[in-house]
Design a protein around this motif. Structure first.
Motif, PDB file in Angstrom:
ATOM      1  N   VAL A 109       8.526   1.926 -19.176  1.00 21.28           N
ATOM      2  CA  VAL A 109       9.689   1.825 -18.283  1.00 21.28           C
ATOM      3  C   VAL A 109       9.291   1.119 -16.995  1.00 21.28           C
ATOM      4  O   VAL A 109       8.237   1.390 -16.423  1.00 21.28           O
ATOM      5  N   GLU A 110      10.139   0.207 -16.539  1.00 19.23           N
ATOM      6  CA  GLU A 110       9.911  -0.484 -15.268  1.00 19.23           C
ATOM      7  C   GLU A 110      10.222   0.470 -14.125  1.00 19.23           C
ATOM      8  O   GLU A 110      11.278   1.098 -14.095  1.00 19.23           O
ATOM      9  N   LEU A 111       9.285   0.604 -13.178  1.00 14.37           N
ATOM     10  CA  LEU A 111       9.461   1.517 -12.054  1.00 14.37           C
ATOM     11  C   LEU A 111       9.749   0.762 -10.765  1.00 14.37           C
ATOM     12  O   LEU A 111       9.236  -0.323 -10.552  1.00 14.37           O
ATOM     13  N   HIS A 112      10.577   1.366  -9.922  1.00 15.39           N
ATOM     14  CA  HIS A 112      10.938   0.802  -8.624  1.00 15.39           C
ATOM     15  C   HIS A 112      10.629   1.832  -7.546  1.00 15.39           C
ATOM     16  O   HIS A 112      10.719   3.031  -7.780  1.00 15.39           O
ATOM     17  N   ARG A 118       1.883   9.555  -5.686  1.00 16.68           N
ATOM     18  CA  ARG A 118       2.437  10.881  -5.390  1.00 16.68           C
ATOM     19  C   ARG A 118       3.396  11.340  -6.496  1.00 16.68           C
ATOM     20  O   ARG A 118       3.423  12.510  -6.877  1.00 16.68           O
ATOM     21  N   ASP A 119       4.201  10.397  -7.020  1.00 14.09           N
ATOM     22  CA  ASP A 119       5.195  10.713  -8.047  1.00 14.09           C
ATOM     23  C   ASP A 119       4.634  10.578  -9.465  1.00 14.09           C
ATOM     24  O   ASP A 119       5.399  10.576 -10.443  1.00 14.09           O
ATOM     25  N   ASN A 120       3.302  10.451  -9.576  1.00 12.91           N
ATOM     26  CA  ASN A 120       2.621  10.352 -10.878  1.00 12.91           C
ATOM     27  C   ASN A 120       3.133   9.210 -11.755  1.00 12.91           C
ATOM     28  O   ASN A 120       3.210   9.336 -12.971  1.00 12.91           O
ATOM     29  N   SER A 129       0.831  -1.213   0.000  1.00 10.59           N
ATOM     30  CA  SER A 129       0.000   0.000   0.000  1.00 10.59           C
ATOM     31  C   SER A 129       0.865   1.263   0.000  1.00 10.59           C
ATOM     32  O   SER A 129       0.528   2.256  -0.645  1.00 10.59           O
ATOM     33  N   LEU A 130       2.008   1.228   0.698  1.00 12.61           N
ATOM     34  CA  LEU A 130       2.897   2.388   0.713  1.00 12.61           C
ATOM     35  C   LEU A 130       3.545   2.590  -0.657  1.00 12.61           C
ATOM     36  O   LEU A 130       3.695   3.721  -1.122  1.00 12.61           O
ATOM     37  N   LYS A 131       3.902   1.501  -1.318  1.00 10.54           N
ATOM     38  CA  LYS A 131       4.453   1.595  -2.676  1.00 10.54           C
ATOM     39  C   LYS A 131       3.448   2.293  -3.591  1.00 10.54           C
ATOM     40  O   LYS A 131       3.818   3.163  -4.388  1.00 10.54           O
ATOM     41  N   LYS A 132       2.187   1.911  -3.456  1.00 11.59           N
ATOM     42  CA  LYS A 132       1.132   2.507  -4.293  1.00 11.59           C
ATOM     43  C   LYS A 132       1.020   4.009  -4.017  1.00 11.59           C
ATOM     44  O   LYS A 132       0.899   4.812  -4.943  1.00 11.59           O
ATOM     45  N   GLY A 167      11.740  11.389 -15.370  1.00 12.55           N
ATOM     46  CA  GLY A 167      10.355  11.626 -15.772  1.00 12.55           C
ATOM     47  C   GLY A 167       9.732  10.520 -16.604  1.00 12.55           C
ATOM     48  O   GLY A 167       8.582  10.620 -17.023  1.00 12.55           O
ATOM     49  N   MET A 168      10.482   9.466 -16.865  1.00 12.35           N
ATOM     50  CA  MET A 168       9.950   8.338 -17.648  1.00 12.35           C
ATOM     51  C   MET A 168       9.083   7.472 -16.737  1.00 12.35           C
ATOM     52  O   MET A 168       9.313   7.413 -15.530  1.00 12.35           O
ATOM     53  N   GLY A 169       8.097   6.807 -17.340  1.00 11.25           N
ATOM     54  CA  GLY A 169       7.215   5.988 -16.528  1.00 11.25           C
ATOM     55  C   GLY A 169       6.546   4.887 -17.318  1.00 11.25           C
ATOM     56  O   GLY A 169       7.019   4.492 -18.380  1.00 11.25           O
ATOM     57  N   LYS A 170       5.435   4.405 -16.777  1.00  8.37           N
ATOM     58  CA  LYS A 170       4.719   3.285 -17.392  1.00  8.37           C
ATOM     59  C   LYS A 170       4.288   3.612 -18.815  1.00  8.37           C
ATOM     60  O   LYS A 170       4.300   2.745 -19.679  1.00  8.37           O
ATOM     61  N   ARG A 171       3.896   4.871 -19.032  1.00  8.48           N
ATOM     62  CA  ARG A 171       3.444   5.285 -20.371  1.00  8.48           C
ATOM     63  C   ARG A 171       4.517   4.993 -21.426  1.00  8.48           C
ATOM     64  O   ARG A 171       4.216   4.627 -22.558  1.00  8.48           O
TER      65      ARG A 171
END
Length: 197
Positions: free
Chosen positions: A113-116, A97-99, A89-92, A106-110
């Protein structure tokens, strides 16, 4: 990476070390075996076994003998209970928060990119699993950061960017980056990382 996947990857690394107890083992030997086994067992790529090995060392399962060399000794497992991992839940919350974007690039799921979720102050330096100590990083920037302090990672990144800007003669960017690095020097932050002018 899901907690379940992370757990099974760490289990696989421990399987190798338990089959080779009380032996000093260099990273490449472990990595080669783990990557091959993970591919055979799951059909997938094991992204960062080095990080898994470091994680097991941080938790106290493995002894670090020297740079890149670890040993599993069942008589000397020293588990650290003070290392906190982020709850699901904290990861979520941190991702939201970090969009759902890396706070560095600034890269993300769109962009696929794999996010950690990363501890700003590393776990083994006493960093807690809190919203304030969490940040979203892409896999590339998370692997670059490793266990460095945030300011060390930043300084190295600015130095690399400056070298690149000089190669392409980007005057405005060069001036900006030099100014940032002068702030590091002014406040004597990370003096052990040398900026060659």
């Amino acid at each position: 990476m899901s907690d379940e996947k992370q757990g099974s990857q760490l289990d696989l690394i421990m399987e190798f070390f338990k089959a080779n107890p009380k032996r000093d083992i260099a990273h490449p030997e472990v990595v080669d075996w783990v990557v091959k086994q993970w591919q055979m067992r799951t059909g997938k790529v094991f992204r960062d076994p080095d990080r898994g090995i470091r994680n097991l060392h941080q938790k106290g399962y493995l002894q670090k003998i020297s740079k890149g060399i670890y040993r599993y000794d069942p008589d000397f497992v020293n588990l650290r209970e003070d290392l906190e991992d982020f709850s699901t839940s904290l990861k979520k919350q941190i991702l939201e928060r970090d969009n759902y974007k890396c706070v560095i690039c600034g890269m993300g799921k769109r962009e696929g990119v794999e996010l950690h979720i990363d501890h700003i102050k590393p776990k083994d330096l006493g960093g807690k699993a809190t919203l304030e100590n969490g940040q979203t990083l892409c896999s590339r920037h998370n692997f670059l950061k490793k266990n460095l302090k945030q300011t060390e990672t930043g300084k190295k990144m600015f130095i690399q960017m400056l070298e690149s800007a000089k190669e392409s003669n980007q005057t405005e960017l060069i001036e900006f980056l030099e100014e940032v690095l002068k702030v590091y020097e002014k406040h004597n932050i990370n003096g052990h990382i040398v900026w060659k002018k």
